[in-house]
Design a protein around this motif. Structure first.
Motif, PDB file in Angstrom:
ATOM      1  N   CYS A  48      66.338 -31.212   5.857  1.00  0.00           N
ATOM      2  CA  CYS A  48      66.956 -32.062   6.857  1.00  0.00           C
ATOM      3  C   CYS A  48      68.003 -32.935   6.172  1.00  0.00           C
ATOM      4  N   ALA A  49      68.966 -33.366   6.962  1.00  0.00           N
ATOM      5  CA  ALA A  49      70.064 -34.155   6.426  1.00  0.00           C
ATOM      6  C   ALA A  49      70.567 -35.121   7.485  1.00  0.00           C
ATOM      7  N   ALA A  50      71.292 -36.139   7.046  1.00  0.00           N
ATOM      8  CA  ALA A  50      71.790 -37.172   7.960  1.00  0.00           C
ATOM      9  C   ALA A  50      73.258 -37.468   7.672  1.00  0.00           C
ATOM     10  N   ARG A  51      74.023 -37.745   8.751  1.00  0.00           N
ATOM     11  CA  ARG A  51      75.425 -38.123   8.596  1.00  0.00           C
ATOM     12  C   ARG A  51      75.795 -39.120   9.678  1.00  0.00           C
ATOM     13  N   ARG A  52      76.852 -39.905   9.428  1.00  0.00           N
ATOM     14  CA  ARG A  52      77.245 -40.927  10.385  1.00  0.00           C
ATOM     15  C   ARG A  52      78.066 -40.381  11.539  1.00  0.00           C
ATOM     16  N   GLY A  53      78.794 -39.310  11.335  1.00  0.00           N
ATOM     17  CA  GLY A  53      79.677 -38.786  12.361  1.00  0.00           C
ATOM     18  C   GLY A  53      78.934 -38.152  13.525  1.00  0.00           C
ATOM     19  N   LEU A  54      79.680 -37.875  14.594  1.00  0.00           N
ATOM     20  CA  LEU A  54      79.113 -37.264  15.788  1.00  0.00           C
ATOM     21  C   LEU A  54      78.974 -35.749  15.668  1.00  0.00           C
ATOM     22  N   ASP A  55      79.855 -35.147  14.917  1.00  0.00           N
ATOM     23  CA  ASP A  55      79.892 -33.690  14.816  1.00  0.00           C
ATOM     24  C   ASP A  55      78.715 -33.175  14.004  1.00  0.00           C
ATOM     25  N   VAL A  56      77.888 -32.317  14.596  1.00  0.00           N
ATOM     26  CA  VAL A  56      76.707 -31.831  13.876  1.00  0.00           C
ATOM     27  C   VAL A  56      77.073 -30.888  12.734  1.00  0.00           C
ATOM     28  N   THR A  57      78.290 -30.362  12.731  1.00  0.00           N
ATOM     29  CA  THR A  57      78.680 -29.420  11.683  1.00  0.00           C
ATOM     30  C   THR A  57      79.501 -30.064  10.583  1.00  0.00           C
ATOM     31  N   GLY A  58      79.630 -31.375  10.598  1.00  0.00           N
ATOM     32  CA  GLY A  58      80.392 -32.055   9.563  1.00  0.00           C
ATOM     33  C   GLY A  58      79.633 -32.152   8.256  1.00  0.00           C
ATOM     34  N   GLU A  59      80.255 -32.850   7.315  1.00  0.00           N
ATOM     35  CA  GLU A  59      79.626 -33.029   6.010  1.00  0.00           C
ATOM     36  C   GLU A  59      78.516 -34.071   6.111  1.00  0.00           C
ATOM     37  N   TYR A  60      77.372 -33.764   5.507  1.00  0.00           N
ATOM     38  CA  TYR A  60      76.224 -34.656   5.580  1.00  0.00           C
ATOM     39  C   TYR A  60      76.133 -35.546   4.343  1.00  0.00           C
ATOM     40  N   ASP A  61      75.651 -36.767   4.576  1.00  0.00           N
ATOM     41  CA  ASP A  61      75.640 -37.780   3.531  1.00  0.00           C
ATOM     42  C   ASP A  61      74.323 -37.847   2.770  1.00  0.00           C
ATOM     43  N   TYR A  62      73.224 -37.624   3.456  1.00  0.00           N
ATOM     44  CA  TYR A  62      71.908 -37.763   2.840  1.00  0.00           C
ATOM     45  C   TYR A  62      71.080 -36.505   3.098  1.00  0.00           C
ATOM     46  N   TRP A  63      70.248 -36.165   2.091  1.00  0.00           N
ATOM     47  CA  TRP A  63      69.461 -34.934   2.158  1.00  0.00           C
ATOM     48  C   TRP A  63      68.005 -35.206   1.817  1.00  0.00           C
ATOM     49  N   GLY A  64      67.112 -34.456   2.478  1.00  0.00           N
ATOM     50  CA  GLY A  64      65.707 -34.491   2.139  1.00  0.00           C
ATOM     51  C   GLY A  64      65.386 -33.467   1.066  1.00  0.00           C
ATOM     52  N   GLN A  65      64.123 -33.389   0.714  1.00  0.00           N
ATOM     53  CA  GLN A  65      63.709 -32.544  -0.404  1.00  0.00           C
ATOM     54  C   GLN A  65      63.407 -31.106  -0.008  1.00  0.00           C
ATOM     55  N   GLY A  66      63.264 -30.818   1.259  1.00  0.00           N
ATOM     56  CA  GLY A  66      63.022 -29.460   1.701  1.00  0.00           C
ATOM     57  C   GLY A  66      61.564 -29.121   1.883  1.00  0.00           C
ATOM     58  N   THR A  67      61.304 -28.198   2.788  1.00  0.00           N
ATOM     59  CA  THR A  67      59.954 -27.692   3.013  1.00  0.00           C
ATOM     60  C   THR A  67      60.045 -26.180   3.163  1.00  0.00           C
ATOM     61  N   LEU A  68      59.131 -25.472   2.530  1.00  0.00           N
ATOM     62  CA  LEU A  68      59.202 -24.022   2.460  1.00  0.00           C
ATOM     63  C   LEU A  68      58.560 -23.372   3.685  1.00  0.00           C
ATOM     64  N   VAL A  69      59.309 -22.470   4.279  1.00  0.00           N
ATOM     65  CA  VAL A  69      58.806 -21.651   5.383  1.00  0.00           C
ATOM     66  C   VAL A  69      58.808 -20.202   4.933  1.00  0.00           C
ATOM     67  N   THR A  70      57.677 -19.556   5.049  1.00  0.00           N
ATOM     68  CA  THR A  70      57.561 -18.146   4.695  1.00  0.00           C
ATOM     69  C   THR A  70      57.125 -17.376   5.926  1.00  0.00           C
ATOM     70  N   VAL A  71      57.936 -16.389   6.301  1.00  0.00           N
ATOM     71  CA  VAL A  71      57.639 -15.578   7.480  1.00  0.00           C
ATOM     72  C   VAL A  71      57.255 -14.185   7.003  1.00  0.00           C
ATOM     73  N   SER A  72      56.027 -13.801   7.257  1.00  0.00           N
ATOM     74  CA  SER A  72      55.552 -12.492   6.813  1.00  0.00           C
ATOM     75  C   SER A  72      55.791 -11.450   7.899  1.00  0.00           C
ATOM     76  N   SER A  73      56.079 -10.239   7.443  1.00  0.00           N
ATOM     77  CA  SER A  73      56.364  -9.152   8.397  1.00  0.00           C
ATOM     78  C   SER A  73      55.097  -8.395   8.767  1.00  0.00           C
TER      79      SER A  73
END
Length: 120
Positions: free
Chosen positions: A95-120
């Motif tokens: 996840c990430a956070a930015r001040r602007g309105l555009d969701v596709t803009g450059e993000y300022d802050y980032w989280g550490q991530g969480t792993l998702v594994t999808v098995s077939s």
């Protein structure tokens, strides 16, 4: 600023998972929030985002109709509901956070991530 993502795990293809991202150290309601993912050996890519003012959402084409982003400003938390998961969805989700309105803009802050594994 801290962004703490959680909720990752192992799920079978076709299943669902909900990720959460708890934010602290910022005025959450004033930030657009985004979700990104990085598959093994690949670059990190945009999944979707939700704006701070209107809660308008935007998604990458491959997840449209399957993923839903929402936010709870009272809890300083953004969510990523993932349905109909596919094996190619295996990735670390950030996840990430930015001040602007555009969701596709450059993000300022980032989280550490969480792993998702999808098995077939």
């Amino acid at each position: 600023v801290q962004l703490q993502a959680s909720g990752g795990g192992l799920v079978q293809a076709g299943g669902s998972l909900r990720l959460s991202c708890a934010a602290s150290g910022l005025t959450f309601r004033g930030y657009t929030m985004g979700w990104f993912r990085q598959a093994p050996g690949k670059e990190r890519v945009f999944v979707g985002g939700i704006s701070w003012s209107t809660s308008r959402t935007g998604y990458e084409d491959s997840v449209k109709g399957r993923f839903t982003i929402s936010r709870d400003n009272a809890k300083n938390t953004v969510y990523l509901q993932m349905n109909s998961l596919k094996p190619e969805g295996t990735a670390v989700y950030y996840c990430a956070a930015r001040r602007g309105l555009d969701v596709t803009g450059e993000y300022d802050y980032w989280g550490q991530g969480t792993l998702v594994t999808v098995s077939s």
